[in-house]
Each structure stands twice: as structure tokens, then as C-alpha cells.
Design an enzyme around this catalytic site. Structure first.
Site, PDB file in Angstrom:
ATOM      1  N   CYS A  11      -6.664  -3.772  18.587  1.00  0.00           N
ATOM      2  CA  CYS A  11      -6.010  -3.366  17.550  1.00  0.00           C
ATOM      3  C   CYS A  11      -4.558  -3.758  17.379  1.00  0.00           C
ATOM      4  O   CYS A  11      -3.342  -3.422  17.863  1.00  0.00           O
ATOM      5  CB  CYS A  11      -6.182  -2.062  16.848  1.00  0.00           C
ATOM      6  SG  CYS A  11      -4.967  -1.356  15.485  1.00  0.00           S
ATOM      7  N   ASP A  37       6.752  -7.041   6.666  1.00  0.00           N
ATOM      8  CA  ASP A  37       5.394  -7.883   6.964  1.00  0.00           C
ATOM      9  C   ASP A  37       5.875  -8.950   7.838  1.00  0.00           C
ATOM     10  O   ASP A  37       6.680  -9.682   6.733  1.00  0.00           O
ATOM     11  CB  ASP A  37       5.089  -7.827   5.630  1.00  0.00           C
ATOM     12  CG  ASP A  37       3.719  -7.700   5.955  1.00  0.00           C
ATOM     13  OD1 ASP A  37       2.875  -7.170   5.237  1.00  0.00           O
ATOM     14  OD2 ASP A  37       3.030  -9.484   5.656  1.00  0.00           O
ATOM     15  N   HIS A  53      -4.186   5.707  16.212  1.00  0.00           N
ATOM     16  CA  HIS A  53      -5.101   4.862  14.418  1.00  0.00           C
ATOM     17  C   HIS A  53      -5.818   5.382  14.649  1.00  0.00           C
ATOM     18  O   HIS A  53      -6.671   6.467  14.548  1.00  0.00           O
ATOM     19  CB  HIS A  53      -5.898   3.636  16.264  1.00  0.00           C
ATOM     20  CG  HIS A  53      -6.827   3.330  15.472  1.00  0.00           C
ATOM     21  ND1 HIS A  53      -6.384   1.214  15.040  1.00  0.00           N
ATOM     22  CD2 HIS A  53      -8.503   3.044  14.912  1.00  0.00           C
ATOM     23  CE1 HIS A  53      -7.329   1.212  14.329  1.00  0.00           C
ATOM     24  NE2 HIS A  53      -8.446   1.847  14.303  1.00  0.00           N
ATOM     25  N   ASN A  89      -3.951  -0.209   0.594  1.00  0.00           N
ATOM     26  CA  ASN A  89      -4.312  -0.971   0.265  1.00  0.00           C
ATOM     27  C   ASN A  89      -5.925  -0.318   1.429  1.00  0.00           C
ATOM     28  O   ASN A  89      -5.278  -0.318   2.674  1.00  0.00           O
ATOM     29  CB  ASN A  89      -4.702  -2.557   0.948  1.00  0.00           C
ATOM     30  CG  ASN A  89      -2.994  -3.076  -0.014  1.00  0.00           C
ATOM     31  OD1 ASN A  89      -3.655  -3.167  -1.159  1.00  0.00           O
ATOM     32  ND2 ASN A  89      -2.745  -4.166   0.901  1.00  0.00           N
ATOM     33  N   THR A  97      -6.377  -5.750   5.074  1.00  0.00           N
ATOM     34  CA  THR A  97      -7.130  -7.084   6.105  1.00  0.00           C
ATOM     35  C   THR A  97      -6.926  -6.453   8.001  1.00  0.00           C
ATOM     36  O   THR A  97      -7.289  -7.178   7.918  1.00  0.00           O
ATOM     37  CB  THR A  97      -5.672  -8.393   6.141  1.00  0.00           C
ATOM     38  OG1 THR A  97      -5.309  -7.620   5.502  1.00  0.00           O
ATOM     39  CG2 THR A  97      -6.626  -8.760   4.817  1.00  0.00           C
ATOM     40  N   HIS A 100      -6.194  -0.719  10.273  1.00  0.00           N
ATOM     41  CA  HIS A 100      -5.099   0.537  10.928  1.00  0.00           C
ATOM     42  C   HIS A 100      -4.277   1.378  10.069  1.00  0.00           C
ATOM     43  O   HIS A 100      -3.524   0.269   9.302  1.00  0.00           O
ATOM     44  CB  HIS A 100      -4.141  -0.322  11.911  1.00  0.00           C
ATOM     45  CG  HIS A 100      -3.416   0.732  13.152  1.00  0.00           C
ATOM     46  ND1 HIS A 100      -3.241   1.449  14.309  1.00  0.00           N
ATOM     47  CD2 HIS A 100      -2.174   1.624  11.788  1.00  0.00           C
ATOM     48  CE1 HIS A 100      -2.150   1.810  14.777  1.00  0.00           C
ATOM     49  NE2 HIS A 100      -1.823   2.019  13.197  1.00  0.00           N
ATOM     50  N   HIS A 102      -1.764   1.897   7.337  1.00  0.00           N
ATOM     51  CA  HIS A 102      -0.516   1.056   7.008  1.00  0.00           C
ATOM     52  C   HIS A 102      -0.025   1.499   5.455  1.00  0.00           C
ATOM     53  O   HIS A 102      -0.638   1.253   5.045  1.00  0.00           O
ATOM     54  CB  HIS A 102       0.186  -0.283   6.856  1.00  0.00           C
ATOM     55  CG  HIS A 102      -1.769  -0.967   6.979  1.00  0.00           C
ATOM     56  ND1 HIS A 102      -2.273  -1.100   7.282  1.00  0.00           N
ATOM     57  CD2 HIS A 102      -1.205  -2.315   5.774  1.00  0.00           C
ATOM     58  CE1 HIS A 102      -3.163  -2.089   6.444  1.00  0.00           C
ATOM     59  NE2 HIS A 102      -2.170  -2.837   5.938  1.00  0.00           N
ATOM     60  N   HIS A 104       2.660  -0.655   2.484  1.00  0.00           N
ATOM     61  CA  HIS A 104       3.555  -1.643   2.437  1.00  0.00           C
ATOM     62  C   HIS A 104       4.635  -0.813   1.630  1.00  0.00           C
ATOM     63  O   HIS A 104       4.063  -0.086   0.513  1.00  0.00           O
ATOM     64  CB  HIS A 104       2.852  -2.461   1.387  1.00  0.00           C
ATOM     65  CG  HIS A 104       1.378  -2.848   2.147  1.00  0.00           C
ATOM     66  ND1 HIS A 104       1.847  -5.039   2.550  1.00  0.00           N
ATOM     67  CD2 HIS A 104      -0.023  -2.816   2.014  1.00  0.00           C
ATOM     68  CE1 HIS A 104       0.982  -4.597   2.827  1.00  0.00           C
ATOM     69  NE2 HIS A 104      -0.314  -4.150   2.950  1.00  0.00           N
TER      70      HIS A 104
HETATM   71  P1  AMP Z   1      -3.681  -5.503   4.333  1.00  0.00           P
HETATM   72  O1  AMP Z   1      -3.847  -6.440   3.970  1.00  0.00           O
HETATM   73  O2  AMP Z   1      -3.224  -4.477   3.482  1.00  0.00           O
HETATM   74  O3  AMP Z   1      -4.170  -4.942   5.749  1.00  0.00           O
HETATM   75  O4  AMP Z   1      -2.091  -5.740   4.994  1.00  0.00           O
HETATM   76  C1  AMP Z   1      -1.727  -6.277   6.609  1.00  0.00           C
HETATM   77  C2  AMP Z   1      -0.791  -6.400   6.320  1.00  0.00           C
HETATM   78  O5  AMP Z   1      -0.708  -6.794   8.197  1.00  0.00           O
HETATM   79  C3  AMP Z   1      -0.442  -7.719   5.691  1.00  0.00           C
HETATM   80  O6  AMP Z   1       0.602  -8.195   4.758  1.00  0.00           O
HETATM   81  C4  AMP Z   1       0.231  -8.834   6.833  1.00  0.00           C
HETATM   82  O7  AMP Z   1       1.145 -10.316   6.329  1.00  0.00           O
HETATM   83  C5  AMP Z   1       0.680  -8.027   7.960  1.00  0.00           C
HETATM   84  N1  AMP Z   1       0.582  -8.805   9.661  1.00  0.00           N
HETATM   85  C6  AMP Z   1      -0.219  -8.988   9.716  1.00  0.00           C
HETATM   86  N2  AMP Z   1      -0.003  -9.471  11.216  1.00  0.00           N
HETATM   87  C7  AMP Z   1       1.712  -8.857  11.049  1.00  0.00           C
HETATM   88  C8  AMP Z   1       1.937  -9.212  12.143  1.00  0.00           C
HETATM   89  N3  AMP Z   1       1.827  -9.335  13.166  1.00  0.00           N
HETATM   90  N4  AMP Z   1       3.410  -8.950  11.698  1.00  0.00           N
HETATM   91  C9  AMP Z   1       4.203  -8.419  10.814  1.00  0.00           C
HETATM   92  N5  AMP Z   1       2.933  -7.804  10.006  1.00  0.00           N
HETATM   93  C10 AMP Z   1       1.635  -8.890   9.993  1.00  0.00           C
HETATM   94 ZN    ZN Z   2      -5.119   0.744  15.263  1.00  0.00          ZN
END
Ligand code: AMP
Ligand code: ZN
Length: 116
Positions: A11, A37, A53, A89, A97, A100, A102, A104
Site C-alpha cells: 500500500c 498531493d 491501514h 473520495n 484511486t 488507504h 485519506h 484531501h
Molecule cells: P483519491 O483519488 O481520492 O484516491 O486520491 C489519491 C490521491 O493521491 C491523488 O490525488 C493522487 O494525486 C495522490 N497521490 C498518488 N500518489 C502520490 C504520491 N506518491 N505522493 C503524493 N500524492 C500521491
Molecule cells: Zn495502507
């Protein structure tokens, strides 16, 4: 596998939370951390994650969810005087996407409503 555990090996956000992938922490305590992000959607776009997690908010205990939201809102209050938006989301229809939990935190510009 259970939907929650300490750290899931494959993850991305577990790795970030465990310090295995270095990021600049914008906030950190024993349970949660925040970092920028990688594809910012606003002048300020910060992600708040728990270090343990949970696939999404529906899997996480109330106390942790409250702590995560409190940390995100405190960041917005301190850093985004013009206002901000906190987004969680969830699942395919929600546009998640990374599986885990999170939040925003988006700010620095006017946000449209309804979201896309
Ligand atoms: P979500 O689409 O709500 O699952 O948000 C996942 C977010 O993680 C997206 O906005 C991506 O741009 C961000 N993301 C993916 N990989 C990384 C990373 N290595 N460092 C920082 N943000 C990331
Ligand atoms: Zn995780």
C-alpha cells in the site's frame, strides 16, 4: 485479509506513513500525517492519512476518523484563511484511486459546486 491492519506491504500510503517513501510532512502526530498531493488540483492540495491501514472511511473507527478530520480542519484554519474544502473520495463512484483512507484538503482558489 482484514480491511484494517497496522501496515499493508503493497500500500502506497502505508509506505508513506511508515517513512519508507520519504515525503515532506506538513503535519504529523502519532496517528496521522499530511503531505502535498503529487498532482495538485488547487494551489494548496494536501492529503491527510492515518498511519495505520483502513481502506476507506467506512472501515475506520470513529475516534480515528474524528482525529483525522480534526487535524485536516486545523490545517485549513491555520493555513487557508480564504476557506478550503475537505474531500474523502470513497470507492469507484467516489473517484477513490488509492485504497488507504485519506482526506484531501484543497484551498487557494474558489471551488465549484457541484463537484464533477
Ligand atoms: P483519491 O483519488 O481520492 O484516491 O486520491 C489519491 C490521491 O493521491 C491523488 O490525488 C493522487 O494525486 C495522490 N497521490 C498518488 N500518489 C502520490 C504520491 N506518491 N505522493 C503524493 N500524492 C500521491
Ligand atoms: Zn495502507
Amino acid at each position: 485479509m482484514s480491511s484494517s491492519s497496522q501496515v499493508v506491504a503493497d500500500c502506497l500510503f502505508c509506505k508513506i506513513g511508515a517513512g519508507l517513501i520519504p515525503v515532506k510532512p506538513l503535519y504529523e502526530d502519532e496517528r496521522v500525517m499530511a503531505f502535498a498531493d503529487i498532482h495538485p488540483q488547487a494551489p494548496t492540495h494536501v492529503l491527510f492519512i492515518p498511519k495505520t491501514h483502513y481502506a476507506n472511511g467506512g472501515e475506520a473507527p470513529a475516534e480515528l476518523l474524528g482525529h483525522l478530520l480534526h487535524a485536516a480542519a486545523a490545517f485549513g484554519k491555520a493555513q487557508l484563511a480564504g476557506g478550503y474544502r475537505i474531500v474523502m473520495n470513497t470507492g469507484e463512484h467516489g473517484g477513490q484511486t488509492v485504497d488507504h483512507l485519506h482526506l484531501h484538503v484543497l484551498g487557494g482558489r474558489h471551488m465549484a459546486w457541484p463537484p464533477g
